[in-house]
Enzyme design. Structure first.
Site, short mmCIF file in Angstrom:
data_model
loop_
_atom_site.label_atom_id
_atom_site.label_comp_id
_atom_site.label_asym_id
_atom_site.label_seq_id
_atom_site.Cartn_x
_atom_site.Cartn_y
_atom_site.Cartn_z
N HIS A 123 6.46 -6.77 5.26
CA HIS A 123 6.23 -5.97 6.47
C HIS A 123 7.34 -6.15 7.51
O HIS A 123 7.32 -5.45 8.54
CB HIS A 123 4.89 -6.33 7.10
CG HIS A 123 3.71 -6.01 6.25
ND1 HIS A 123 3.50 -4.76 5.70
CD2 HIS A 123 2.66 -6.77 5.85
CE1 HIS A 123 2.38 -4.78 5.00
NE2 HIS A 123 1.86 -5.98 5.07
N HIS A 162 -1.30 -3.81 0.78
CA HIS A 162 -0.77 -3.15 1.98
C HIS A 162 0.60 -2.55 1.69
O HIS A 162 1.40 -3.15 0.95
CB HIS A 162 -0.66 -4.14 3.14
CG HIS A 162 -1.95 -4.79 3.50
ND1 HIS A 162 -2.36 -6.00 2.97
CD2 HIS A 162 -2.95 -4.39 4.33
CE1 HIS A 162 -3.54 -6.32 3.46
NE2 HIS A 162 -3.92 -5.37 4.29
N ASP A 249 -3.93 -9.46 -2.85
CA ASP A 249 -5.01 -9.03 -1.98
C ASP A 249 -5.62 -7.70 -2.41
O ASP A 249 -6.51 -7.17 -1.74
CB ASP A 249 -4.55 -8.95 -0.52
CG ASP A 249 -3.16 -8.36 -0.35
OD1 ASP A 249 -2.56 -7.92 -1.36
OD2 ASP A 249 -2.66 -8.34 0.77
#
Length: 343
Positions: A123, A162, A249
């Site tokens: 990120h 993500h 995740d």
């Protein structure tokens, strides 16, 4: 040639009650040792990244801001991302571990490897931190391969739940890096980027492939996407090195998401990528840890990657399959096939 293991758990980078803390990797090496994989891997001490290595992907102002904040102690840099007084040095070690591994792979001193590092990186954008990430470890590693080893084409596959918005930001205009991200994509899910039509810009048009999954997509949806979209696109790109942002995740029990992969599903896609590396780039593949916040799933998921890298057939899945029905992704696969000219 050996399988590399680089371990940089950043025990001094931790914040109480934060999901991305030192306990994620605590006890992992004894866990590996008990299952007989540690003896079959070559552990390498990571060298910290230099500021010049970070500057290949990050603005100097960002690097210096993280350094200054870290000197001040335990601080939040945004709503999700923190530093401690040791975080700057530990983040250099995480990025450096990935560069060290790339150097070994491209000097033919190892066949493949995994970098189990914190803090995570995908990120972190060119000029900002975010999403628990300080510096973009996988982007730094890709540029290391290109700058020092004259690698022309790098494939980055990100299967963290993500979207790898930082990695996309860094390479969005670069045709020499094919960035593939499989992630959940629905309202209010972090980071809110990674739509299907985000495909690159300028010379990099078409070199970003986003797979925006609905919730509960499960093992079959991930498997079909690799078989029908990602593997054909990778073959067309012909990478010389594969780097994997390995987030665990997407597991169906992870507390931060709902993508519904099982550990068996994770093992399957990891083995597909290792086979792809064997086919396209002499086996050169490096798995770099990103997310994963259910410790049992994270440990078993990493063990399964290790099994696959060293050529063992075992799969550990103590948590079993998702009990609910999986989402059908046929429509999404059709759209991706048309958009990326894979018909």
């Amino acid at each position: 040639m050996p399988t590399l293991l680089l371990y940089a758990p950043a025990m001094g980078h931790t914040r109480p009650r934060h999901p991305e803390n030192h306990e994620r990797l605590a006890g992992l090496l004894p866990f590996f040792e008990e299952r007989g994989v540690l003896a079959e891997m070559k552990m390498v001490d990571p060298l910290p990244a230099s500021v010049s290595q970070l500057q290949r992907v990050h603005d100097l102002g960002l690097i210096e801001s993280v350094r200054r904040a870290s000197r001040q102690g335990l601080l939040r840099l945004d709503a999700d991302t923190y530093v401690t007084e040791r975080s700057f040095d530990l983040a250099l070690q995480a990025a450096g571990a990935c560069c060290t591994a790339v150097d070994r792979l491209l000097l033919d001193q190892a066949r493949n490897g995994m970098a189990l590092v914190r803090p995570p990186g995908h990120h972190a954008q060119h000029d900002r931190v975010g999403g628990f990430c300080l510096f973009n470890n996988i982007a730094v590693a890709a540029r290391q391969a290109q700058a020092l080893h004259d690698v022309q084409r790098v494939l980055i596959v990100d299967f963290d739940v993500h979207h790898g918005n930082g990695t996309q930001d860094i390479f969005y205009g670069d045709e020499s890096v094919l960035f593939v991200s499989l992630h959940l994509f629905h309202p209010f899910f972090y980071p809110g980027t990674g739509a299907i039509d985000e495909t690159g810009t300028g010379n990099g048009q078409g070199a970003t492939l986003n797979v925006p999954f609905p919730p509960q997509v499960g093992d079959q949806g991930y498997g079909r996407t690799f078989d029908e979209i990602i593997i054909p696109r990778a073959r067309r790109f012909r990478p010389e090195l594969i780097l994997v942002s390995a987030g665990f995740d997407a597991h169906w029990q992870d507390p931060l998401a709902s993508a519904a992969l099982s550990l068996t599903g994770y093992a399957a896609i990891s083995r597909l990528l290792i086979d792809l590396a064997g086919e396209l780039c002499d086996g050169r593949i490096l798995f770099i840890l990103e997310g994963g916040y259910l410790r049992e799933a994270l440990q078993a998921g990493l063990l399964n990657v290790a099994y696959a890298l060293i050529g063992r057939d075992e799969i550990a899945d103590p948590l079993g399959p998702m009990p609910d029905d999986e989402q059908d992704v046929s429509g999404l696969i059709d759209r991706l096939r048309d958009l990326h000219l894979l018909n």
